[in-house]
Design a protein around this motif. Structure first.
Motif, mmCIF file in Angstrom:
data_model
loop_
_atom_site.group_PDB
_atom_site.id
_atom_site.type_symbol
_atom_site.label_atom_id
_atom_site.label_comp_id
_atom_site.label_asym_id
_atom_site.label_seq_id
_atom_site.Cartn_x
_atom_site.Cartn_y
_atom_site.Cartn_z
ATOM 1 N N UNK A 168 0.820 -1.197 0.103
ATOM 2 C CA UNK A 168 -0.080 -0.064 -0.002
ATOM 3 C C UNK A 168 0.871 1.365 0.064
ATOM 4 N N UNK A 169 0.205 2.272 -0.267
ATOM 5 C CA UNK A 169 1.141 3.857 -0.104
ATOM 6 C C UNK A 169 1.454 3.725 1.311
ATOM 7 N N UNK A 170 1.983 4.827 1.596
ATOM 8 C CA UNK A 170 2.524 5.179 2.756
ATOM 9 C C UNK A 170 0.984 5.593 3.605
ATOM 10 N N UNK A 171 1.339 5.354 4.875
ATOM 11 C CA UNK A 171 0.346 6.167 6.099
ATOM 12 C C UNK A 171 0.628 7.446 5.867
ATOM 13 N N UNK A 172 -0.558 8.065 6.119
ATOM 14 C CA UNK A 172 -0.491 9.527 6.257
ATOM 15 C C UNK A 172 -1.211 10.178 7.426
ATOM 16 N N UNK A 173 -0.747 11.238 7.912
ATOM 17 C CA UNK A 173 -1.610 11.832 9.237
ATOM 18 C C UNK A 173 -1.830 13.296 8.934
ATOM 19 N N UNK A 174 -2.864 13.720 9.151
ATOM 20 C CA UNK A 174 -3.212 15.054 8.950
ATOM 21 C C UNK A 174 -3.523 15.348 10.272
ATOM 22 N N UNK A 175 -3.001 16.784 10.944
ATOM 23 C CA UNK A 175 -3.074 17.332 12.242
ATOM 24 C C UNK A 175 -3.600 18.667 12.088
ATOM 25 N N UNK A 176 -4.476 19.184 12.646
ATOM 26 C CA UNK A 176 -5.081 20.349 13.069
ATOM 27 C C UNK A 176 -4.491 21.115 14.075
ATOM 28 N N UNK A 177 -3.581 22.242 13.642
ATOM 29 C CA UNK A 177 -3.054 22.841 14.896
ATOM 30 C C UNK A 177 -1.393 22.526 14.831
ATOM 31 N N UNK A 178 -0.767 23.823 14.897
ATOM 32 C CA UNK A 178 0.650 23.739 14.857
ATOM 33 C C UNK A 178 1.389 24.146 16.128
ATOM 34 N N UNK A 179 0.840 23.509 17.003
ATOM 35 C CA UNK A 179 1.480 23.985 18.535
ATOM 36 C C UNK A 179 2.524 23.103 18.718
ATOM 37 N N UNK A 180 3.053 22.995 19.908
ATOM 38 C CA UNK A 180 4.144 22.217 20.721
ATOM 39 C C UNK A 180 3.659 20.745 20.702
ATOM 40 N N UNK A 181 2.690 20.555 21.019
ATOM 41 C CA UNK A 181 2.355 19.147 21.012
ATOM 42 C C UNK A 181 2.095 18.457 19.585
ATOM 43 N N UNK A 182 1.805 19.295 18.703
ATOM 44 C CA UNK A 182 1.779 18.874 17.202
ATOM 45 C C UNK A 182 3.395 18.607 16.857
ATOM 46 N N UNK A 183 4.295 19.543 17.434
ATOM 47 C CA UNK A 183 5.638 19.312 16.786
ATOM 48 C C UNK A 183 5.934 17.875 17.360
ATOM 49 N N UNK A 184 5.790 17.499 18.588
ATOM 50 C CA UNK A 184 6.199 16.506 19.291
ATOM 51 C C UNK A 184 5.632 15.101 18.244
ATOM 52 N N UNK A 185 4.104 15.233 18.218
ATOM 53 C CA UNK A 185 3.552 14.306 17.540
ATOM 54 C C UNK A 185 3.866 14.069 16.021
ATOM 55 N N UNK A 186 4.143 15.163 15.405
ATOM 56 C CA UNK A 186 4.677 15.176 13.881
ATOM 57 C C UNK A 186 6.054 14.345 13.742
#
Length: 356
Positions: A168-186
């Motif tokens: 399959x193609x690569x898994x994708x993640x879309x995150x709403x919000x570019x805060x500090x938590x998002x940076x760690x999760x990204x």
């Protein structure tokens, strides 16, 4: 970091298109403990270059030694690996398991394909890069490979006639919000093999974004979800705590095949979100059943980094089809506990003294 299978197949394609000899190894059976699951692949070039993995490393080392010796003419039988695919087992005895670094009692069987057809590999890589789910069938009598569109993800199968593996193609993640938590999760999502897109129309948040490899967009979240077109290898996570940004995006995502849709927030925030979506946007408890929240597994987290660990763990569990015990969920684990709201899955922006 891109999907490992795509990386392996792309590299193998390039080797073969340049005229170099190479093999493709696929884990087809395992007994006992195994460091890599069935369907895992690796490619080995005649110069000893390797990409992908079928074990913890020792099996790869043995394959590199055996086949670079053969490719260089130093093998005792002086024969180059070629022709029909062949099977090889590692870890049949306790001594071999120890030698190859396999877990106690572990045995794995590989199918080795010699010099896979470059044209077919190129066609497969093009399809995967276009986001298609593909089935590759290898005829064991001669190694001939054919490709077909796959109807859905499937486990590898092998019998006396053929091997069928679905890519399959690569898994994708879309995150709403570019805060500090998002940076760690990204960051965690990227090294877990997800392609990451971050959406935030707020310039002040985008300006401080610092994670390389993630795509950042400024459009309104619901429009981004529509353009993102989530499929069964996609997840959508809302992390802003702002209903104006999160709510419409979540509703768009719930109408797709995304394997995971969730939003950060405390139990109280999650309940308010459900009530808001039902009263003002015509949703029902049934239509919101797939909406996860509070997201993450309960590990007593109180920092953005640890909360990201808990959220990523839950996403990976859902991706891998693992049912988590109820007492690992944030809401269930916190029932009856007087714990600050800024723990795993809670509002990390809340004052430290705030409680549910």
């Amino acid at each position: 970091m891109e999907n490992l299978d795509v990386m392996v197949l792309r590299t193998l394609r390039d080797w073969r298109l340049s005229g170099r000899r190479a093999l493709l190894a696929t884990v087809v059976r395992t007994w006992g403990s195994s460091p890599r699951p069935i369907g895992s692949i690796m490619a080995l070039c005649e110069d000893g270059s390797v990409v992908g993995s079928v074990s913890g490393g020792c099996v790869e080392d043995d394959l590199i030694y055996q086949f670079t010796q053969a490719y260089s003419g130093k093998s005792q039988d002086k024969r180059l690996p070629s022709g029909a695919p062949g099977f090889v087992k590692y870890g049949i005895t306790a001594d071999e398991a120890h030698r190859f670094g396999l877990p106690c009692g572990g045995t794995l069987e590989l199918l080795l394909e010699y010099d896979p057809d470059a044209t077919t590999l190129a066609e497969l890589v093009r399809a995967l890069e276009a986001g298609k789910l593909m089935q590759r069938t290898v005829r064991l009598a001669d190694g001939n490979a054919t490709l077909h569109d796959a109807l859905g993800p499937a486990q590898l199968t092998v019998d006396a006639v053929e091997l069928v593996n679905t890519f399959g193609p690569e898994y994708r993640m879309l995150m709403i919000g570019a805060g500090q938590l998002t940076e760690y999760l990204a960051t965690m999502a990227l090294f877990s093999g997800f392609a990451v897109t971050v959406c935030d129309p707020r310039e002040e948040y985008r300006a401080s974004w610092s994670v390389a490899g993630a795509k950042v967009v400024a459009d309104m979240p619901d429009d981004v979800v529509t353009a993102f077109a989530p499929d069964r290898r996609s997840c959508v996570v809302a992390l802003t705590h702002d209903p104006k940004l999160d709510d419409l995006a979540l509703m768009e995502a719930l109408g797709t095949n995304a394997f995971y849709v969730g939003a950060i927030g405390s139990r109280r925030n999650n309940e308010s979100r459900h009530q808001r979506l039902i009263e003002h946007f015509g949703q029902t408890e049934q239509s919101l059943a797939r909406l996860r929240g509070p997201i993450g597994i309960y590990i007593g987290s109180k920092t953005p980094a640890e909360i990201a660990v808990s959220v990523m763990a839950e996403i990976l569990a859902v991706k891998n089809g693992v049912t988590l015990p109820r007492d690992m969920g944030v809401a269930n684990a916190k029932n009856g506990q007087d714990i600050p709201a800024n723990d795993a899955g809670a509002n990390v922006c809340a004052p430290p003294h705030t409680v549910d």
